[in-house]
Motif scaffolding. Sequence first.
Motif, PDB file in Angstrom:
ATOM      1  N   ILE A 192     -11.101   7.219   3.639  1.00  0.00           N
ATOM      2  CA  ILE A 192      -9.852   6.635   4.130  1.00  0.00           C
ATOM      3  C   ILE A 192      -9.614   5.266   3.488  1.00  0.00           C
ATOM      4  CG2 ILE A 192      -8.820   5.645   6.198  1.00  0.00           C
ATOM      5  CD1 ILE A 192      -8.458   8.510   6.158  1.00  0.00           C
TER       6      ILE A 192
ATOM      7  N   ASN B 131      -8.725   5.596  -0.219  1.00  0.00           N
ATOM      8  CA  ASN B 131      -7.370   6.116  -0.376  1.00  0.00           C
ATOM      9  C   ASN B 131      -6.325   5.065  -0.087  1.00  0.00           C
ATOM     10  OD1 ASN B 131      -7.224   8.711  -1.316  1.00  0.00           O
ATOM     11  ND2 ASN B 131      -7.968   9.536   0.607  1.00  0.00           N
ATOM     12  N   PHE B 132      -6.565   4.300   0.987  1.00  0.00           N
ATOM     13  CA  PHE B 132      -5.593   3.272   1.357  1.00  0.00           C
ATOM     14  C   PHE B 132      -5.438   2.245   0.246  1.00  0.00           C
ATOM     15  CE2 PHE B 132      -4.857  -0.803   3.718  1.00  0.00           C
ATOM     16  CZ  PHE B 132      -3.508  -0.599   3.868  1.00  0.00           C
TER      17      PHE B 132
ATOM     18  N   GLY C 132       7.709  12.353   4.875  1.00  0.00           N
ATOM     19  CA  GLY C 132       6.491  11.635   4.478  1.00  0.00           C
ATOM     20  C   GLY C 132       5.530  11.498   5.631  1.00  0.00           C
TER      21      GLY C 132
ATOM     22  N   GLN D  68       6.410  -2.053  -7.353  1.00  0.00           N
ATOM     23  CA  GLN D  68       7.698  -2.531  -6.853  1.00  0.00           C
ATOM     24  C   GLN D  68       7.681  -4.026  -6.616  1.00  0.00           C
ATOM     25  OE1 GLN D  68       9.103  -0.298  -3.556  1.00  0.00           O
ATOM     26  NE2 GLN D  68       9.511   1.531  -4.766  1.00  0.00           N
TER      27      GLN D  68
ATOM     28  N   THR E 253       1.739  13.202   5.750  1.00  0.00           N
ATOM     29  CA  THR E 253       0.484  12.457   5.883  1.00  0.00           C
ATOM     30  C   THR E 253      -0.206  12.752   7.202  1.00  0.00           C
ATOM     31  OG1 THR E 253       1.977  10.647   6.332  1.00  0.00           O
ATOM     32  CG2 THR E 253       0.639  10.481   4.370  1.00  0.00           C
TER      33      THR E 253
ATOM     34  N   LEU F 153      -6.190   2.549  -2.957  1.00  0.00           N
ATOM     35  CA  LEU F 153      -5.587   3.143  -4.155  1.00  0.00           C
ATOM     36  C   LEU F 153      -4.087   3.330  -3.982  1.00  0.00           C
ATOM     37  CD1 LEU F 153      -8.159   5.780  -5.373  1.00  0.00           C
ATOM     38  CD2 LEU F 153      -7.626   3.562  -6.324  1.00  0.00           C
ATOM     39  N   LEU F 154      -3.671   3.759  -2.778  1.00  0.00           N
ATOM     40  CA  LEU F 154      -2.238   3.944  -2.535  1.00  0.00           C
ATOM     41  C   LEU F 154      -1.499   2.616  -2.623  1.00  0.00           C
ATOM     42  CD1 LEU F 154      -2.179   6.463   0.418  1.00  0.00           C
ATOM     43  CD2 LEU F 154      -1.279   6.807  -1.845  1.00  0.00           C
ATOM     44  N   LEU F 155      -2.122   1.556  -2.075  1.00  0.00           N
ATOM     45  CA  LEU F 155      -1.503   0.226  -2.149  1.00  0.00           C
ATOM     46  C   LEU F 155      -1.371  -0.231  -3.589  1.00  0.00           C
ATOM     47  CD1 LEU F 155      -2.877  -2.281   0.474  1.00  0.00           C
ATOM     48  CD2 LEU F 155      -0.572  -1.458   0.162  1.00  0.00           C
TER      49      LEU F 155
ATOM     50  N   LEU G 299     -13.046  -3.544   4.113  1.00  0.00           N
ATOM     51  CA  LEU G 299     -12.942  -2.266   4.829  1.00  0.00           C
ATOM     52  C   LEU G 299     -14.239  -1.489   4.778  1.00  0.00           C
ATOM     53  CD1 LEU G 299      -9.404  -0.985   3.820  1.00  0.00           C
ATOM     54  CD2 LEU G 299     -10.133  -1.851   6.013  1.00  0.00           C
TER      55      LEU G 299
ATOM     56  N   MET H 260      -0.876   1.406  -6.380  1.00  0.00           N
ATOM     57  CA  MET H 260       0.012   2.091  -7.320  1.00  0.00           C
ATOM     58  C   MET H 260       1.472   1.675  -7.139  1.00  0.00           C
ATOM     59  SD  MET H 260      -1.909   3.946  -9.181  1.00  0.00           S
ATOM     60  CE  MET H 260      -3.640   4.277  -9.193  1.00  0.00           C
ATOM     61  N   LYS H 261       2.213   2.429  -6.356  1.00  0.00           N
ATOM     62  CA  LYS H 261       3.671   2.227  -6.354  1.00  0.00           C
ATOM     63  C   LYS H 261       4.136   0.956  -5.633  1.00  0.00           C
ATOM     64  CE  LYS H 261       7.826   4.939  -6.160  1.00  0.00           C
ATOM     65  NZ  LYS H 261       8.532   6.016  -5.465  1.00  0.00           N
ATOM     66  N   PRO H 262       3.574   0.616  -4.449  1.00  0.00           N
ATOM     67  CA  PRO H 262       4.011  -0.617  -3.807  1.00  0.00           C
ATOM     68  C   PRO H 262       3.805  -1.839  -4.691  1.00  0.00           C
ATOM     69  CG  PRO H 262       2.758   0.680  -2.280  1.00  0.00           C
ATOM     70  CD  PRO H 262       2.635   1.356  -3.596  1.00  0.00           C
TER      71      PRO H 262
END
Lengths: 18, 305
Positions: free
Chosen positions: B189, B192-193, B11, B204, B15, B195-197, B304, B199-201
Amino acid sequence: MIIETLIAHVVSYFYFQP
Amino acid sequence: AVSQSLHFVWGVLFTSVILYGLNDDSDGFTLKWLVIVSGLLFGYILFENKIKHPLNFFFTSNLSSEHSLHMFYVKNRSIVQFVIQQMLYLLWIFILNELVTVSDDPWILVGIGLLFLLIFMVSLYALTRKESRSHYPWNRLLKHASTYIVLSAVTLILLQILLQGLELLQLATFPVGAFVTQSPYRMLIALNFVLLLLMKPTNQVIRAVSSKYDPKKDTALTSQAEQDSGFKGAGAMIGNLERLLILLSFFFGSLLSVVAILSIKAFARYKLIAEDPYFSEYFVIGTMLSVLITFACYALLVLLL
């Protein structure tokens, strides 16, 4: 710089674990 | 432990290649990024193998049982452990960034990076020796490497196209003022950060928090609940779409559509909500948490941008 590091951490910690 | 570490390594490499490809080498990005990547790898392997279990042991054994904190810890063990781990990682990331900004001499950066990499390689080698006792399967390594190279190339191309698209967007008049002031790379950036936060985190975290209220855990209700739920993984997809849409409505300031999104979600489960009080509580807790985290992510995005 810090956002890039956070992205690397989030992707590898959450998205790459099975 | 070895396969998990290897996944983390893949990973980080994936990245770092993409982020390196997106950057132009202004004020020594390459060296700094090398130090940060090796530091991330080093921190992960050190934490997972040396710090994690002693830390958990420390918390379970040292909190006395009469203390109110002990009750809290026993009830929410997985969440507390998760939060503490992520706080430590965050601290390490901050330390790494400070390290990179403090030292001006490039040779110091090279030295630190090589030191991190050396310790990481040695401990990974020791771990593989301890667990498998045979030589590493090179076939699998090559397969993984080729897959990730192709994947990172595709992602990099897509992101480059997006970057050029953002540059064009800044020329047009856009309803959001933040789009004009930032450079396209920073915007990409930050988006993306967030959007990434989101979704999966977030999935969970919500699952961990609301699992205490899950009616499916109760054996009496299991058969009925399984009958009523649809595809496997559809819940995660619904959650992702819901958070994405709510973030978009926050972003463009149309708050009325949030109501529509939430009521669509409630309509889909109306029978269970009406008949099963346990499920309706679980549903409300999950949805509220989802909206809360989305709002937090929106605030982060505004900060941001």
